[in-house]
Design a protein around this motif. Structure first.
Motif, PDB file in Angstrom:
ATOM      1  N   LEU A   1       0.834  -1.201   0.000  1.00 48.63           N
ATOM      2  CA  LEU A   1       0.000   0.000   0.000  1.00 48.63           C
ATOM      3  C   LEU A   1       0.869   1.251   0.000  1.00 48.63           C
ATOM      4  CD1 LEU A   1      -2.792  -1.056   2.514  1.00 48.63           C
ATOM      5  CD2 LEU A   1      -2.904  -0.994   0.026  1.00 48.63           C
ATOM      6  N   LYS A   2       1.972   1.169   0.719  1.00 52.54           N
ATOM      7  CA  LYS A   2       2.861   2.325   0.817  1.00 52.54           C
ATOM      8  C   LYS A   2       3.449   2.708  -0.547  1.00 52.54           C
ATOM      9  CE  LYS A   2       6.154   3.826   4.287  1.00 52.54           C
ATOM     10  NZ  LYS A   2       7.069   3.388   5.348  1.00 52.54           N
ATOM     11  N   VAL A   3       3.701   1.701  -1.373  1.00 50.15           N
ATOM     12  CA  VAL A   3       4.228   2.010  -2.709  1.00 50.15           C
ATOM     13  C   VAL A   3       3.206   2.843  -3.492  1.00 50.15           C
ATOM     14  CG1 VAL A   3       5.126   1.056  -4.861  1.00 50.15           C
ATOM     15  CG2 VAL A   3       5.622  -0.079  -2.720  1.00 50.15           C
ATOM     16  N   GLY A   4       1.930   2.677  -3.145  1.00 53.00           N
ATOM     17  CA  GLY A   4       0.892   3.470  -3.803  1.00 53.00           C
ATOM     18  C   GLY A   4       1.039   4.965  -3.595  1.00 53.00           C
ATOM     19  N   THR A   5       1.865   5.374  -2.630  1.00 47.35           N
ATOM     20  CA  THR A   5       2.029   6.813  -2.393  1.00 47.35           C
ATOM     21  C   THR A   5       3.201   7.394  -3.174  1.00 47.35           C
ATOM     22  OG1 THR A   5       3.495   6.463  -0.517  1.00 47.35           O
ATOM     23  CG2 THR A   5       1.152   6.585  -0.041  1.00 47.35           C
ATOM     24  N   ALA A   6       3.758   6.596  -4.103  1.00 46.80           N
ATOM     25  CA  ALA A   6       4.961   7.046  -4.822  1.00 46.80           C
ATOM     26  C   ALA A   6       4.754   8.369  -5.552  1.00 46.80           C
ATOM     27  CB  ALA A   6       5.415   5.972  -5.816  1.00 46.80           C
ATOM     28  N   THR A   7       3.527   8.616  -6.030  1.00 47.25           N
ATOM     29  CA  THR A   7       3.303   9.847  -6.790  1.00 47.25           C
ATOM     30  C   THR A   7       3.338  11.089  -5.905  1.00 47.25           C
ATOM     31  OG1 THR A   7       0.948   9.491  -6.546  1.00 47.25           O
ATOM     32  CG2 THR A   7       1.949   8.838  -8.639  1.00 47.25           C
ATOM     33  N   ARG A   8       3.219  10.886  -4.620  1.00 46.34           N
ATOM     34  CA  ARG A   8       3.316  12.067  -3.734  1.00 46.34           C
ATOM     35  C   ARG A   8       4.232  11.707  -2.580  1.00 46.34           C
ATOM     36  NH1 ARG A   8      -0.733  11.071  -0.015  1.00 46.34           N
ATOM     37  NH2 ARG A   8      -1.710   9.116  -0.519  1.00 46.34           N
ATOM     38  N   TRP A   9       5.446  11.347  -2.968  1.00 49.13           N
ATOM     39  CA  TRP A   9       6.466  10.892  -2.045  1.00 49.13           C
ATOM     40  C   TRP A   9       6.733  11.944  -0.972  1.00 49.13           C
ATOM     41  CZ3 TRP A   9      11.962  12.514  -2.519  1.00 49.13           C
ATOM     42  CH2 TRP A   9      12.742  11.951  -1.505  1.00 49.13           C
ATOM     43  N   GLY A  10       6.805  11.491   0.254  1.00 48.78           N
ATOM     44  CA  GLY A  10       7.146  12.398   1.341  1.00 48.78           C
ATOM     45  C   GLY A  10       5.936  12.994   2.037  1.00 48.78           C
ATOM     46  N   LYS A  11       4.752  12.902   1.410  1.00 49.24           N
ATOM     47  CA  LYS A  11       3.557  13.448   2.052  1.00 49.24           C
ATOM     48  C   LYS A  11       3.005  12.412   3.040  1.00 49.24           C
ATOM     49  CE  LYS A  11       3.289  17.050  -0.780  1.00 49.24           C
ATOM     50  NZ  LYS A  11       3.144  16.715  -2.205  1.00 49.24           N
TER      51      LYS A  11
ATOM     52  N   SER B   1      12.237   3.098   5.112  1.00 51.03           N
ATOM     53  CA  SER B   1      12.172   4.350   4.360  1.00 51.03           C
ATOM     54  C   SER B   1      11.360   4.150   3.083  1.00 51.03           C
ATOM     55  CB  SER B   1      13.572   4.833   4.007  1.00 51.03           C
ATOM     56  OG  SER B   1      14.040   4.126   2.887  1.00 51.03           O
ATOM     57  N   SER B   2      10.721   5.215   2.635  1.00 55.55           N
ATOM     58  CA  SER B   2       9.930   5.108   1.410  1.00 55.55           C
ATOM     59  C   SER B   2      10.810   4.714   0.238  1.00 55.55           C
ATOM     60  CB  SER B   2       9.260   6.440   1.074  1.00 55.55           C
ATOM     61  OG  SER B   2       8.576   6.940   2.174  1.00 55.55           O
TER      62      SER B   2
END
Ligand SMILES: Nc1ncnc2c1ncn2[C@@H]1O[C@H](COP(=O)(O)OP(=O)(O)OP(=O)(O)O)[C@@H](O)[C@H]1O
Ligand SMILES: [Mg+2]
Lengths: 266, 292
Positions: free
Chosen positions: A108-118, B163-164
């Motif tokens: 699920l976390k990879v799903g946030t790649a387009t707004r990395w860091g938010k 880490s991301s």
């Protein structure tokens, strides 16, 4: 052009490896906040159409060689997937494709790649709300999840990106009828609650038309029929070929031949 | 018995270094399927950069160490940007040729600047870092290298787990198409894996340089040992790389200690051939999850 059209394909041609032409002039329009379903038999070009929109043709050496794709009134054909996803278009791939060696929550976390860091805590909660099963399994490796759980996972993963336009490729593939119902119920919920516009590619025509607002039918790289979902459901050809409710009832050799004939006409 | 313990400690220490530099190799392979034949040269580049900073620039050792890490990180990044990126999607053989060419260029440049002689770092490790257990004594460089190795492993473990960027890197290694579909910058991930790989190679290069002295030919030959290490550990397993490194390191030191020093340098490759014959996917290659 209507102002509420989010995505429009104008007569697009897609060619793989410079020689294999797969789409031969596909035009379709997707209105904002609608569910549009794209039907068609194997090899019709449904997946290719979605990939043309999401930019995923590129890694497969495919290209939109003709026509235009406009999204929010800007042309987007042949942009890279990195650019397209950042405009809010996310495709959920056919055959699920989880990150097998990542846990459910890492997926699920990879799903946030387009707004990395938010921050994304809230989005995790949102996804777990739609798919409570995922919350129970969140520390498990995705590779060990069941088919239904995986479908939930890849849809949830896409939701993490806050898509405006969600492209779903055969979410019902290989799932038990009850699970399919559940998935479709959630698709409707996502469409209503998140105001996500959805393009739904399906083999399961009756389920897809049951929840869609509008539908297109593809054959051989072309759109051969379109209409409001309700109208398509009543259309005798659709009934016969995609809903399995041929008027003749029992299948006989004659029916098969008729099927072939009608299909060519389609 | 004391001799045995001494060899054991040396073996573990060398093994950790092999393992850690093999980890960089595996990272590049996992994320972009590139087999990097220039790994040994990256090792040497780190060792020589550190030498330059310590002797020519006269920097204090900790500063030189950190600057070397930064420098090799940037070197890896630049290599990916300039040479590997244009070849994305090209056949594997072209990419392999490129890394071989890269190896010659890097080696040539280092030979040009430093020549083929053996160089040494000034003695800077405090004697107090050495450990003594009865007759077994562990020289300071070995304790330092084991400490640094463990620190790096910990840092990378945390990086990949939490880490991301680390999670994005694993996602690309796992399923590149799916990562693309979610907007992961796959090319950035490639660049980052090269940068990190060069950094860990550089770090191993420094420590190996402290142990054996610094020589272009020797260090780049050590780079070739990543092959037995990763074949042993499984090409796609980072944990396997560490264990593979430890096994090769121990095998080497014990062969050198009990049998002969000339056999020492050959034994990793003998192991390589034997492993390829009996377990081509490595001892610790990922168990493919076949459920889906
Ligand atoms: N990468 C590719 N290179 C060459 N041809 C391709 C490629 N991908 C798909 N095709 C061809 O394009 C045609 C349409 O494929 P596509 O996957 O779009 O069909 P589909 O409607 O999604 O079918 P299905 O229902 O089986 O998923 C097929 O004939 C297929 O063989
Ligand atoms: Mg398809």
């Amino acid at each position: 052009m209507d102002s509420d059209i989010l995505l429009q394909l104008n007569n697009i041609t897609v060619v793989y490896s410079d020689v294999i032409q797969v789409l031969r002039g596909v035009s379709l329009a997707v209105r904002e906040r609608q569910i549009v379903s794209l039907l068609g038999s194997n090899g019709a070009g449904k997946t290719t159409t979605l990939k043309a929109v999401s930019g995923l043709l590129k890694p497969e050496n495919g290209k939109v060689t003709d026509g235009t794709i406009s999204y929010e009134d800007k042309t987007v054909q042949n942009l890279s997937p990195e650019e397209i996803t950042r405009k809010g278009i996310i495709q959920v791939l056919e055959g699920r494709q989880p990150f097998k060696y990542l846990t459910v929550e890492e997926n699920l976390k990879v799903g946030t790649a387009t707004r990395w860091g938010k921050p994304y805590r809230k989005d995790l909660e949102m996804v777990y709300n739609y798919f409570p099963r995922l919350k129970e399994r969140r520390k498990n490796l995705a590779g060990y999840c069941s088919g239904g759980e995986l479908q939930m996972l890849v849809m949830g993963r896409a939701l993490m990106a806050h898509p405006k336009l969600l492209l779903l490729d055969e979410p019902s593939l290989g799932l038990a009828p009850l699970v399919v119902q559940e998935i479709f119920r959630i698709i409707v919920k996502i469409n209503e609650e998140q105001q996500t516009t959805i393009v739904l590619v399906e083999q399961n025509a009756s389920m897809a038309l049951g929840i869609a607002h509008y539908g297109y039918v593809m054959e051989n790289g072309k759109i051969v029929m379109e209409g409001r979902a309700g109208d398509l459901q009543k259309n005798p050809d659709i009934k016969e070929f995609y809903l399995g409710m041929g008027a003749a009832g029992a299948k006989s050799y004659k029916d098969v031949k008729a099927y072939k004939r009608r299909k060519r006409w389609l | 018995m004391d001799f045995f313990l001494q060899l054991l400690v040396n073996g573990i220490c060398i093994g950790f270094l092999y393992g850690i530099s093999a980890m960089g190799f595996v990272m590049i392979f996992k994320s972009s399927s590139v087999v990097n034949f220039a790994h040994g040269e990256l090792l040497a580049a780190g060792a020589f950069l550190f030498l330059a900073l310590v002797t020519w620039a006269n920097l204090p050792v900790p500063a030189a160490f950190l600057l070397t890490l930064a420098g090799t990180f940037i070197l890896g990044f630049v290599i990916e940007r300039l040479f590997l990126r244009p070849l994305i999607g090209e056949p594997l053989i072209e990419v392999v040729m490129l890394t071989i060419g890269l190896a010659s260029i890097l080696k040539g440049a280092m030979l040009l600047i430093w020549g083929g002689n053996l160089h040494n770092y000034p003695d800077f490790l405090p004697e107090g870092l050495g450990l003594h257990f009865g007759a077994v004594s562990i020289p300071p460089v070995y304790t330092t290298s084991i400490l640094i190795s463990i620190l790096f492993l910990l840092l990378f473990g945390l990086f990949f787990k939490f880490s991301s960027q680390g999670i994005y890197m694993r996602s690309v290694a796992d399923n590149q198409t799916a990562a693309l579909s979610l907007g992961v910058h796959v090319k950035k991930v490639f660049a980052l894996s090269w940068a990190i790989a060069a950094l860990v190679a550089g770090m191993s290069g420094i420590v190996l340089g402290i142990i054996n002295g610094i020589n272009v030919h020797e260090l780049s030959a050590i780079g070739l040992k990543v092959f037995p290490v990763v074949i042993l550990g499984g090409l796609d397993s980072i944990g396997g790389a560490i264990i593979g490194g430890l096994i090769i390191g121990l095998l080497e030191t014990f062969t050198g200690g009990y049998i002969s020093t000339s056999l020492r340098d050959v034994i990793p490759y003998i192991a390589l051939v034997v492993i390829l014959l009996i377990r081509p996917y490595g001892l610790f290659g990922l168990v493919e999850i076949e459920r889906v």
